[in-house]
Design a protein around this motif. Sequence first.
Motif, PDB file in Angstrom:
ATOM      1  N   THR A   1      30.924  42.990  39.568  1.00  0.00           N
ATOM      2  CA  THR A   1      31.789  42.474  38.512  1.00  0.00           C
ATOM      3  C   THR A   1      30.937  42.282  37.255  1.00  0.00           C
ATOM      4  OG1 THR A   1      31.331  40.159  39.035  1.00  0.00           O
ATOM      5  CG2 THR A   1      33.182  41.199  40.208  1.00  0.00           C
ATOM      6  N   GLU A   2      31.575  42.088  36.133  1.00  0.00           N
ATOM      7  CA  GLU A   2      30.834  41.854  34.879  1.00  0.00           C
ATOM      8  C   GLU A   2      29.953  40.616  34.998  1.00  0.00           C
ATOM      9  OE1 GLU A   2      29.343  42.640  31.171  1.00  0.00           O
ATOM     10  OE2 GLU A   2      30.579  43.940  32.426  1.00  0.00           O
ATOM     11  N   SER A   3      30.469  39.579  35.635  1.00  0.00           N
ATOM     12  CA  SER A   3      29.704  38.349  35.837  1.00  0.00           C
ATOM     13  C   SER A   3      28.466  38.615  36.697  1.00  0.00           C
ATOM     14  CB  SER A   3      30.603  37.293  36.491  1.00  0.00           C
ATOM     15  OG  SER A   3      29.859  36.158  36.843  1.00  0.00           O
ATOM     16  N   GLU A   4      28.637  39.372  37.757  1.00  0.00           N
ATOM     17  CA  GLU A   4      27.509  39.701  38.632  1.00  0.00           C
ATOM     18  C   GLU A   4      26.469  40.557  37.899  1.00  0.00           C
ATOM     19  OE1 GLU A   4      29.679  39.772  43.007  1.00  0.00           O
ATOM     20  OE2 GLU A   4      29.906  41.524  41.696  1.00  0.00           O
ATOM     21  N   ARG A   5      26.931  41.443  37.039  1.00  0.00           N
ATOM     22  CA  ARG A   5      26.001  42.269  36.248  1.00  0.00           C
ATOM     23  C   ARG A   5      25.177  41.404  35.299  1.00  0.00           C
ATOM     24  NH1 ARG A   5      30.008  47.227  34.539  1.00  0.00           N
ATOM     25  NH2 ARG A   5      30.499  47.824  36.677  1.00  0.00           N
ATOM     26  N   LYS A   6      25.842  40.430  34.670  1.00  0.00           N
ATOM     27  CA  LYS A   6      25.113  39.532  33.747  1.00  0.00           C
ATOM     28  C   LYS A   6      24.073  38.723  34.499  1.00  0.00           C
ATOM     29  CE  LYS A   6      28.629  39.304  30.193  1.00  0.00           C
ATOM     30  NZ  LYS A   6      29.621  38.532  29.482  1.00  0.00           N
ATOM     31  N   LYS A   7      24.412  38.272  35.707  1.00  0.00           N
ATOM     32  CA  LYS A   7      23.444  37.530  36.522  1.00  0.00           C
ATOM     33  C   LYS A   7      22.273  38.427  36.910  1.00  0.00           C
ATOM     34  CE  LYS A   7      26.764  34.295  38.501  1.00  0.00           C
ATOM     35  NZ  LYS A   7      27.544  33.928  39.690  1.00  0.00           N
ATOM     36  N   LEU A   8      22.556  39.659  37.237  1.00  0.00           N
ATOM     37  CA  LEU A   8      21.496  40.597  37.593  1.00  0.00           C
ATOM     38  C   LEU A   8      20.574  40.859  36.404  1.00  0.00           C
ATOM     39  CD1 LEU A   8      20.179  42.575  39.580  1.00  0.00           C
ATOM     40  CD2 LEU A   8      21.883  44.283  38.878  1.00  0.00           C
ATOM     41  N   ILE A   9      21.168  41.042  35.242  1.00  0.00           N
ATOM     42  CA  ILE A   9      20.371  41.243  34.015  1.00  0.00           C
ATOM     43  C   ILE A   9      19.478  40.035  33.765  1.00  0.00           C
ATOM     44  CG2 ILE A   9      20.504  41.441  31.497  1.00  0.00           C
ATOM     45  CD1 ILE A   9      23.071  43.170  31.981  1.00  0.00           C
TER      46      ILE A   9
END
Length: 101
Positions: free
Chosen positions: A87-95
């Motif tokens: 999800t977009e939220s998960e991508r931001k956390k990964l970044i």
Amino acid sequence: MPFTNPIPVRLKEARKKAKLSQKSLGESIGMDESSASPRMNQYEKGKHTPDVQTLKAIADKLGVPLNYFFCEDDSSAELACLIAQLTESERKKLIAALSRE
């Protein structure tokens, strides 16, 4: 070391993983029945390269992100597919996690 176009390799990999023939893949994205198999074969052999719109239709049909076709190594290709599933939220956390020094 000469550059090798990654699109033919990635296309063939993804098509085989999806268990589709060249003809059925081509037809499913709107290619004419008589030219679907030859065109897909030319793409996989690197004789011709699909335009971005066609490549996007192929990506959507095969369930891979468009950038998958441009990955130069297998681990980058695998990461592209995994990241696309987040999800977009998960991508931001990964970044954020990867950006920490």
